[in-house]
Design a protein around this motif. Sequence first.
Motif, PDB file in Angstrom:
ATOM      1  N   MET A 145       0.817  -1.157  -0.137  1.00  0.00           N
ATOM      2  CA  MET A 145       0.142   0.094   0.015  1.00  0.00           C
ATOM      3  C   MET A 145       1.021   1.207   0.040  1.00  0.00           C
ATOM      4  O   MET A 145       1.892   1.331   0.804  1.00  0.00           O
ATOM      5  CB  MET A 145      -0.890  -0.009   1.216  1.00  0.00           C
ATOM      6  N   ASN A 146       0.819   2.212  -0.975  1.00  0.00           N
ATOM      7  CA  ASN A 146       1.276   3.524  -0.768  1.00  0.00           C
ATOM      8  C   ASN A 146       0.783   4.304   0.462  1.00  0.00           C
ATOM      9  O   ASN A 146      -0.295   4.006   0.872  1.00  0.00           O
ATOM     10  CB  ASN A 146       1.406   4.023  -2.139  1.00  0.00           C
ATOM     11  N   HIS A 147       1.282   5.502   0.624  1.00  0.00           N
ATOM     12  CA  HIS A 147       0.644   6.199   1.787  1.00  0.00           C
ATOM     13  C   HIS A 147      -0.731   6.767   1.329  1.00  0.00           C
ATOM     14  O   HIS A 147      -1.555   6.628   2.405  1.00  0.00           O
ATOM     15  CB  HIS A 147       1.580   7.629   1.982  1.00  0.00           C
ATOM     16  N   ILE A 148      -1.050   7.010   0.401  1.00  0.00           N
ATOM     17  CA  ILE A 148      -2.572   7.257   0.146  1.00  0.00           C
ATOM     18  C   ILE A 148      -3.445   6.282   0.267  1.00  0.00           C
ATOM     19  O   ILE A 148      -4.447   6.301   1.043  1.00  0.00           O
ATOM     20  CB  ILE A 148      -2.572   8.071  -1.492  1.00  0.00           C
ATOM     21  N   THR A 149      -3.065   5.024  -0.111  1.00  0.00           N
ATOM     22  CA  THR A 149      -4.042   3.918  -0.064  1.00  0.00           C
ATOM     23  C   THR A 149      -3.920   3.606   1.507  1.00  0.00           C
ATOM     24  O   THR A 149      -4.954   3.361   2.004  1.00  0.00           O
ATOM     25  CB  THR A 149      -3.285   2.713  -0.716  1.00  0.00           C
ATOM     26  N   ALA A 150      -2.862   3.664   2.187  1.00  0.00           N
ATOM     27  CA  ALA A 150      -2.897   3.295   3.531  1.00  0.00           C
ATOM     28  C   ALA A 150      -3.669   4.157   4.271  1.00  0.00           C
ATOM     29  O   ALA A 150      -4.411   3.830   5.406  1.00  0.00           O
ATOM     30  CB  ALA A 150      -1.383   3.381   3.883  1.00  0.00           C
ATOM     31  N   ASN A 151      -3.649   5.648   3.890  1.00  0.00           N
ATOM     32  CA  ASN A 151      -4.459   6.637   4.720  1.00  0.00           C
ATOM     33  C   ASN A 151      -5.967   6.153   4.526  1.00  0.00           C
ATOM     34  O   ASN A 151      -6.746   6.483   5.343  1.00  0.00           O
ATOM     35  CB  ASN A 151      -4.159   7.987   4.318  1.00  0.00           C
ATOM     36  N   ALA A 152      -6.281   5.864   3.407  1.00  0.00           N
ATOM     37  CA  ALA A 152      -7.763   5.540   2.925  1.00  0.00           C
ATOM     38  C   ALA A 152      -8.131   4.432   3.750  1.00  0.00           C
ATOM     39  O   ALA A 152      -9.227   4.302   4.110  1.00  0.00           O
ATOM     40  CB  ALA A 152      -7.863   5.223   1.504  1.00  0.00           C
ATOM     41  N   THR A 170       2.166  -9.053   6.254  1.00  0.00           N
ATOM     42  CA  THR A 170       3.298  -8.178   5.726  1.00  0.00           C
ATOM     43  C   THR A 170       4.521  -8.890   5.780  1.00  0.00           C
ATOM     44  O   THR A 170       4.561  -9.641   7.045  1.00  0.00           O
ATOM     45  CB  THR A 170       3.133  -7.025   6.262  1.00  0.00           C
ATOM     46  N   GLY A 171       5.239  -8.767   5.006  1.00  0.00           N
ATOM     47  CA  GLY A 171       6.819  -9.335   5.053  1.00  0.00           C
ATOM     48  C   GLY A 171       7.700  -8.221   5.461  1.00  0.00           C
ATOM     49  O   GLY A 171       8.947  -8.380   5.445  1.00  0.00           O
ATOM     50  N   ALA A 172       7.024  -7.016   5.571  1.00  0.00           N
ATOM     51  CA  ALA A 172       7.968  -5.746   5.788  1.00  0.00           C
ATOM     52  C   ALA A 172       7.015  -5.043   6.630  1.00  0.00           C
ATOM     53  O   ALA A 172       6.791  -3.661   6.153  1.00  0.00           O
ATOM     54  CB  ALA A 172       8.405  -5.153   4.473  1.00  0.00           C
ATOM     55  N   ALA A 173       6.876  -5.181   7.875  1.00  0.00           N
ATOM     56  CA  ALA A 173       6.154  -4.223   8.788  1.00  0.00           C
ATOM     57  C   ALA A 173       6.509  -2.752   8.853  1.00  0.00           C
ATOM     58  O   ALA A 173       5.719  -2.033   8.955  1.00  0.00           O
ATOM     59  CB  ALA A 173       5.931  -4.911  10.106  1.00  0.00           C
ATOM     60  N   HIS A 174       8.114  -2.957   8.736  1.00  0.00           N
ATOM     61  CA  HIS A 174       8.794  -1.688   9.105  1.00  0.00           C
ATOM     62  C   HIS A 174       8.348  -0.674   8.008  1.00  0.00           C
ATOM     63  O   HIS A 174       8.604   0.616   8.204  1.00  0.00           O
ATOM     64  CB  HIS A 174      10.256  -1.744   9.222  1.00  0.00           C
ATOM     65  N   GLN A 175       7.837  -0.985   6.871  1.00  0.00           N
ATOM     66  CA  GLN A 175       7.414  -0.051   5.696  1.00  0.00           C
ATOM     67  C   GLN A 175       6.010   0.436   5.900  1.00  0.00           C
ATOM     68  O   GLN A 175       5.579   1.333   5.055  1.00  0.00           O
ATOM     69  CB  GLN A 175       7.594  -0.756   4.358  1.00  0.00           C
ATOM     70  N   LEU A 176       5.430  -0.127   6.910  1.00  0.00           N
ATOM     71  CA  LEU A 176       3.794   0.303   7.107  1.00  0.00           C
ATOM     72  C   LEU A 176       3.825   1.544   7.883  1.00  0.00           C
ATOM     73  O   LEU A 176       4.776   1.813   8.576  1.00  0.00           O
ATOM     74  CB  LEU A 176       3.164  -0.802   7.803  1.00  0.00           C
TER      75      LEU A 176
END
Length: 337
Positions: A145-152, A170-176
């Motif tokens: 998810m990019n930031h826009i998607t995540a904010n939605a 997720t395999g990369a929680a630090h990117q959330l």
Amino acid sequence: MSEALSTGVLPPWVQRQRSTLLAQRGHAWLLQGPSGLGQYGLALELVRAWLCDAPTEQGACCQCGSCHAIEVHAHADLCLLMPEAMMIEQGWPLSEKAQSDIDDKKRKASKEIRVEAMREAVEFSQRTSARGRGKAVLVYPAERMNHITANALLKTLEEPPGDVKFVLATGAAHQLLPTIRSRCMGHNMVWPDAAESTAWLAAEGVAPADAHVLLAAAGSRPEDALQWARAGRTAQSWSAVPRAVVQGALNVFADWGPAQVVDALQKLCHDLQLVRVGATPRFYAAADLPTAPSLAALTQWAKDLNATARVVEHPFNAGLLLESLVGRAQNALNSRL
Ligand SMILES: [Zn+2]
């Protein structure tokens, strides 16, 4: 590397985690850990159980109308948010609009989770449950998810409509986004031990001789090992990597993507660093490794590889990149530093 999504035998360590999570309350789970431990499988099991007409403590019944609908990838109360390319690969239907755009070649199937799909998911979560047992949203891999998607998504996570549950894997929680992480109950994926992993790989059809070597090569992540086996990698082809690199024999990487080559070289470098300080190598067998150069040379090589790893997904001339990677590897290995 994308993750193998086994649909065969549900790994025993995933079964155990399913029971643990189902015994707890929670409307939004975040399944996290390095890739290859079964995040997607566990997420799907939770969804099955939540929507099932006759669930038990062990999960869904696998026989009711709801379980059948999930099996055929057509459940009205399940919304799956995945990159389109992955949905197509896994046989999940896209929205009509997305499918026709791709069919008409207006755009390619997305490798990210699109904000349009997220908006549909938000609408979905506000609708009434079709089968009357609530609804579920599954997001995988959540880091796509990019930031826009995540904010939605965030707004819905903050004020969830009554009957919808979420599971993000997720395999990369630090990117959330931290705000996404804090709205979910976190679950760290359990690492299976080697015996359980190899038994599962054998059940999935991997030859025992390959299973041990590929599991080590994949850093003990069984689903990654399975994906490699399915891509035709064997114990022999992995063991051949160090010698081929020393000799500059590029053909050992003939059908590998650039990111996979960088990964194999990073593992080689890491193992040589271990050997240099008297420890046991992790990814390759000690007997397959060349003589380790100095730690200074290895440290320099590791930095160089890390820098390449950060940009490797960009469209390079793959042939030139491979030549340069192997050339730099040879320099490091022959270094008199
Ligand atoms: Zn059922």
